[in-house]
Design an enzyme around this catalytic site. Structure first.
Site, PDB file in Angstrom:
ATOM      1  N   GLY A 111       0.785  -1.235   0.000  1.00 18.73           N
ATOM      2  CA  GLY A 111       0.000   0.000   0.000  1.00 18.73           C
ATOM      3  C   GLY A 111       0.812   1.277   0.000  1.00 18.73           C
ATOM      4  N   SER A 112       2.084   1.214  -0.446  1.00 19.31           N
ATOM      5  CA  SER A 112       2.873   2.457  -0.405  1.00 19.31           C
ATOM      6  C   SER A 112       2.368   3.477  -1.428  1.00 19.31           C
ATOM      7  CB  SER A 112       4.367   2.176  -0.604  1.00 19.31           C
ATOM      8  OG  SER A 112       4.646   1.853  -1.945  1.00 19.31           O
ATOM      9  N   ARG A 119     -14.763 -14.597  -9.852  1.00 11.86           N
ATOM     10  CA  ARG A 119     -14.354 -13.209 -10.101  1.00 11.86           C
ATOM     11  C   ARG A 119     -15.546 -12.264 -10.230  1.00 11.86           C
ATOM     12  NH1 ARG A 119      -9.649 -11.846 -11.433  1.00 11.86           N
ATOM     13  NH2 ARG A 119      -9.176 -13.859 -12.358  1.00 11.86           N
ATOM     14  N   MET A 138      -3.677  -6.789  -7.068  1.00 15.67           N
ATOM     15  CA  MET A 138      -3.151  -7.893  -7.860  1.00 15.67           C
ATOM     16  C   MET A 138      -4.270  -8.841  -8.293  1.00 15.67           C
ATOM     17  SD  MET A 138      -0.224  -7.005  -8.319  1.00 15.67           S
ATOM     18  CE  MET A 138       1.263  -6.235  -7.744  1.00 15.67           C
ATOM     19  N   ARG A 139      -5.227  -8.248  -9.004  1.00 19.13           N
ATOM     20  CA  ARG A 139      -6.350  -9.046  -9.469  1.00 19.13           C
ATOM     21  C   ARG A 139      -6.852  -8.446 -10.775  1.00 19.13           C
ATOM     22  NH1 ARG A 139      -9.478 -12.903  -7.208  1.00 19.13           N
ATOM     23  NH2 ARG A 139     -11.644 -12.614  -7.780  1.00 19.13           N
ATOM     24  N   LEU A 159      -9.498  -7.309 -13.400  1.00 17.20           N
ATOM     25  CA  LEU A 159     -10.890  -6.881 -13.278  1.00 17.20           C
ATOM     26  C   LEU A 159     -11.715  -7.535 -14.389  1.00 17.20           C
ATOM     27  CD1 LEU A 159     -10.486  -3.038 -12.640  1.00 17.20           C
ATOM     28  CD2 LEU A 159     -10.438  -4.921 -11.003  1.00 17.20           C
ATOM     29  N   ASN A 188      -4.376   2.718 -13.224  1.00 20.30           N
ATOM     30  CA  ASN A 188      -3.470   1.745 -12.612  1.00 20.30           C
ATOM     31  C   ASN A 188      -2.049   2.276 -12.704  1.00 20.30           C
ATOM     32  OD1 ASN A 188      -2.557  -0.814 -11.578  1.00 20.30           O
ATOM     33  ND2 ASN A 188      -1.967  -1.395 -13.666  1.00 20.30           N
ATOM     34  N   HIS A 193       1.986   0.871 -12.958  1.00 28.67           N
ATOM     35  CA  HIS A 193       2.747  -0.336 -13.272  1.00 28.67           C
ATOM     36  C   HIS A 193       4.239   0.004 -13.279  1.00 28.67           C
ATOM     37  CE1 HIS A 193       3.455  -4.303 -14.915  1.00 28.67           C
ATOM     38  NE2 HIS A 193       4.302  -3.747 -15.763  1.00 28.67           N
ATOM     39  N   ASP A 226      -2.536  -4.412 -18.319  1.00 29.12           N
ATOM     40  CA  ASP A 226      -1.542  -3.323 -18.416  1.00 29.12           C
ATOM     41  C   ASP A 226      -1.525  -2.687 -19.805  1.00 29.12           C
ATOM     42  OD1 ASP A 226      -0.773  -3.860 -15.775  1.00 29.12           O
ATOM     43  OD2 ASP A 226       0.660  -5.371 -16.408  1.00 29.12           O
TER      44      ASP A 226
END
Ligand code: GAR
Length: 209
Positions: free
Chosen positions: A15-16, A67, A92-93, A95, A109, A111, A147
């Protein structure tokens, strides 16, 4: 005074990036509020951090769930919190298409590579093993492919001869923490638009005509 735009943060781990966004808001560098933080993992340190900060922090566990059903619960929570923008911060899932269609061009997002290079897991390790000299991070809109969506902002990081995955990841992370708030600020300002795959400043487009 204009009402603040509401962010929904989705995370799975440390969570940084979430903390960097929260710090930017607190410091007045980003005009927004965090309406909800959702983790799909009970043991995510980011979830604890959100609670310590007094935020609306919710666990919606994904383990063992289909899911689409898990996503439906997350969508409902985000709607309930009336979010304007959803920020994946180490979520880390994948959608489901239904999730993405529920919030068109409203999910972003981060990356740890210069996309389209090195998508997927272990992007820093992929960059080292490939031998590129420059890598970095990318903030992009989320579409139905991994991504892949339109790129909002990128920051570069040189790869040094002595780098290993840890040292490189740490330097990329420093840039991630700056890039995410900047990108969110750009989107919330309403100053950018998506033209085909390109995210362009509205002003510079009209000036360039
Ligand atoms: C970050 O490096 C982020 O870019 C990466 O996970 C890390 C999460 O760190 N995300 C991905 O690789 C997504 N494909 P954090 O939990 O400390 O923000």
């Amino acid at each position: 005074m204009a009402t603040l735009k509401k962010l929904g943060i989705l995370l799975s781990g440390r969570g940084s990036n979430f903390e960097a966004i929260a710090d930017s808001i607190k410091a007045g560098r980003l005009q927004a509020e965090i309406a909800i933080v959702i983790s799909n993992r009970a043991d995510a340190p980011g979830l604890e951090s959100a609670k310590r900060r007094g935020l609306n922090a919710v666990l919606i566990a994904s383990r063992g769930r289909v899911r689409e059903e898990h996503d439906a619960d997350v969508i409902a929570a985000l709607h309930h919190a009336q979010v304007d923008l959803i920020c994946l911060a180490g979520y880390m899932r994948l959608l489901s298409p239904h999730f993405i269609q529920a919030f068109p061009n409203r999910i972003v997002n981060i990356h740890p590579s210069l996309l389209p290079a090195f998508p997927g897991m272990d992007a820093q390790k992929q960059a080292l093993e490939y031998g590129v000299k420059i890598t970095g991070c990318t903030v992009h809109f989320v579409d139905e492919h991994l991504d892949n969506g339109p790129i909002i902002l990128q920051k570069t990081v040189p790869i040094l001869d002595g780098d290993d995955v840890n040292s490189l990841s740490a330097r990329i992370l420093e840039q991630e923490h700056k890039a995410y708030s900047e990108a969110i600020g750009l989107i919330l300002s309403g100053e950018v638009e998506i033209v085909d795959r390109r995210v362009l400043r509205k002003l510079s487009r009209s000036e360039g005509r």
